[in-house]
Design a protein around this motif. Sequence first.
Motif, PDB file in Angstrom:
ATOM      1  N   UNK A  91       0.816  -1.215   0.000  1.00 32.28           N
ATOM      2  CA  UNK A  91       0.000   0.000   0.000  1.00 32.28           C
ATOM      3  C   UNK A  91       0.852   1.267   0.000  1.00 32.28           C
ATOM      4  N   UNK A  92       2.145   1.130   0.248  1.00 36.01           N
ATOM      5  CA  UNK A  92       3.018   2.308   0.218  1.00 36.01           C
ATOM      6  C   UNK A  92       3.277   2.780  -1.214  1.00 36.01           C
ATOM      7  N   UNK A  93       3.039   1.917  -2.179  1.00 31.12           N
ATOM      8  CA  UNK A  93       3.249   2.275  -3.578  1.00 31.12           C
ATOM      9  C   UNK A  93       2.081   3.044  -4.171  1.00 31.12           C
ATOM     10  N   UNK A  94       0.915   3.012  -3.508  1.00 34.77           N
ATOM     11  CA  UNK A  94      -0.284   3.616  -4.088  1.00 34.77           C
ATOM     12  C   UNK A  94      -1.179   4.162  -2.979  1.00 34.77           C
ATOM     13  N   UNK A  95      -1.204   5.468  -2.844  1.00 34.13           N
ATOM     14  CA  UNK A  95      -1.999   6.114  -1.793  1.00 34.13           C
ATOM     15  C   UNK A  95      -3.492   5.815  -1.947  1.00 34.13           C
ATOM     16  N   UNK A  96      -3.971   5.728  -3.192  1.00 33.28           N
ATOM     17  CA  UNK A  96      -5.387   5.410  -3.412  1.00 33.28           C
ATOM     18  C   UNK A  96      -5.708   4.008  -2.908  1.00 33.28           C
ATOM     19  N   UNK A  97      -4.806   3.063  -3.147  1.00 34.84           N
ATOM     20  CA  UNK A  97      -4.986   1.705  -2.651  1.00 34.84           C
ATOM     21  C   UNK A  97      -4.974   1.697  -1.124  1.00 34.84           C
ATOM     22  N   UNK A  98      -4.049   2.429  -0.543  1.00 33.20           N
ATOM     23  CA  UNK A  98      -3.912   2.480   0.918  1.00 33.20           C
ATOM     24  C   UNK A  98      -5.197   2.975   1.585  1.00 33.20           C
ATOM     25  N   UNK A 102      -8.903   0.591   3.248  1.00 32.83           N
ATOM     26  CA  UNK A 102      -9.466   0.915   4.567  1.00 32.83           C
ATOM     27  C   UNK A 102     -10.975   1.120   4.476  1.00 32.83           C
ATOM     28  N   UNK A 103     -11.413   1.770   3.413  1.00 32.37           N
ATOM     29  CA  UNK A 103     -12.853   1.954   3.194  1.00 32.37           C
ATOM     30  C   UNK A 103     -13.517   0.635   2.832  1.00 32.37           C
ATOM     31  N   UNK A 110      -3.474  -0.889   8.546  1.00 36.95           N
ATOM     32  CA  UNK A 110      -2.759  -1.798   7.647  1.00 36.95           C
ATOM     33  C   UNK A 110      -1.748  -2.524   8.522  1.00 36.95           C
ATOM     34  N   UNK A 111      -1.528  -3.795   8.370  1.00 38.11           N
ATOM     35  CA  UNK A 111      -1.936  -4.700   7.307  1.00 38.11           C
ATOM     36  C   UNK A 111      -3.377  -5.186   7.464  1.00 38.11           C
ATOM     37  N   UNK A 112      -3.877  -5.725   6.360  1.00 36.47           N
ATOM     38  CA  UNK A 112      -5.201  -6.348   6.336  1.00 36.47           C
ATOM     39  C   UNK A 112      -5.081  -7.695   5.641  1.00 36.47           C
ATOM     40  N   UNK A 113      -5.739  -8.708   6.229  1.00 31.20           N
ATOM     41  CA  UNK A 113      -5.643 -10.071   5.724  1.00 31.20           C
ATOM     42  C   UNK A 113      -7.031 -10.539   5.285  1.00 31.20           C
TER      43      UNK A 113
END
Length: 156
Positions: A91-98, A102-103, A110-113
């Motif tokens: 998720x550090x590579x993509x702020x939108x993904x990060x 969460x939403x 994070x992390x999420x499994x």
Amino acid sequence: MNSLIKSTARCLWSGAAVFVPRQADGRVLLASARFLCSAADLQKDLGDMVKKDKVVVFMKGTPVQPMCGFSNAVVQILRMHGVDNYAAYNVLEDQDLREGVKLFSNWPTIPQVYFNGEFVGGCDILLQMHQNGDLVEELNKLGIHSALLDAEKESK
């Protein structure tokens, strides 16, 4: 920002209807329409991502090089159980993904499994499952044999 542009373009390219009503003062809220479109597209993408593999981890860093202690703990727990074949997304590579994940999970950290597309939890939940034996059972439901069972047999 680049991923936001790509998501917006993908959303618009896919034929999604974008209706942007004029505000009372005559302004057009194009930016929020783009955000809603890309957010909906990202949520669909996340749904596909978590269903693609039996075990999915959204983490800071990679399994080879975790970038936070909690992500490292998840990697180590999975490694102890012999789970090496899983999808990991940095998720550090993509702020939108990060922010999107969460939403998607309604989980703030994070992390999420995920197991078979279902949200399991974060580091604390995985650690608790490991400690009380539930993780062995959940992995078994996925068709994954925990290496800890073999280690337990060998020690007897």
